[in-house]
Motif scaffolding. Structure first.
Motif, short mmCIF file in Angstrom:
data_model
loop_
_atom_site.label_atom_id
_atom_site.label_comp_id
_atom_site.label_asym_id
_atom_site.label_seq_id
_atom_site.Cartn_x
_atom_site.Cartn_y
_atom_site.Cartn_z
N ILE A 48 0.84 -1.20 0.00
CA ILE A 48 0.00 0.00 0.00
C ILE A 48 0.87 1.25 0.00
N GLU A 64 1.04 7.43 1.44
CA GLU A 64 0.02 8.48 1.61
C GLU A 64 -1.39 7.88 1.66
N LYS A 65 -1.70 6.97 0.75
CA LYS A 65 -3.02 6.35 0.74
C LYS A 65 -3.20 5.49 1.99
N ALA A 113 -4.04 7.76 4.97
CA ALA A 113 -5.43 8.21 4.89
C ALA A 113 -6.38 7.05 5.23
N ALA A 114 -6.04 5.85 4.77
CA ALA A 114 -6.90 4.68 5.00
C ALA A 114 -6.91 4.28 6.48
N SER A 167 -10.66 2.70 6.40
CA SER A 167 -10.82 1.86 5.21
C SER A 167 -9.73 0.78 5.08
N LYS A 201 6.74 0.71 3.02
CA LYS A 201 5.29 0.78 2.81
C LYS A 201 4.61 -0.33 3.61
N LEU A 261 -7.33 1.09 -1.66
CA LEU A 261 -6.00 1.37 -1.11
C LEU A 261 -4.96 1.74 -2.16
N HIS A 262 -5.32 1.70 -3.43
CA HIS A 262 -4.37 1.95 -4.53
C HIS A 262 -3.16 1.02 -4.41
#
Length: 96
Positions: free
Chosen positions: A9, A12-13, A16-17, A22, A47, A73-74
């Motif tokens: 993941i 940054e995403k 936020a998650a 999420s 990551k 989650l990109h």
């Protein structure tokens, strides 16, 4: 077929998650759907990452299992067929 799925993941995403819940939901939903025999969570190249071992009967199941990680989650997702030692030994054939 037994599969190993690695999910990586972006930072940054992932941040936020975690904040909006999420990330936890994505992992919980996957575990309810795939029922992995093992789940590990770790850091890969700075990551957040996860590794799951689970059974799938059809390749088409992967779409349903991968997409939430892509969308929510990109994430980068890698899926690899794997064997346990007994399966490997039972299928090795040495030719002289």
């Amino acid at each position: 077929m037994r599969l190993m799925m690695e999910v990586v993941i972006p930072v940054e995403k992932g941040n936020a998650a975690v904040s909006d819940g999420s990330l936890q939901k994505a992992f919980e939903d996957f575990e309810k759907e795939a029922k992995p025999e093992a789940a590990y969570f770790f850091v890969r190249e700075g990551k957040r990452a996860a590794l799951f071992i689970f059974e799938a009967k059809h390749q088409g199941e992967l779409v349903r299992l991968n997409e939430p990680f892509f969308i929510a989650l990109h994430a980068e997702v890698r899926v690899t067929p794997v064997l346990v030692a007994e399966e490997l030994q039972g299928n090795l054939q040495v030719k002289a």
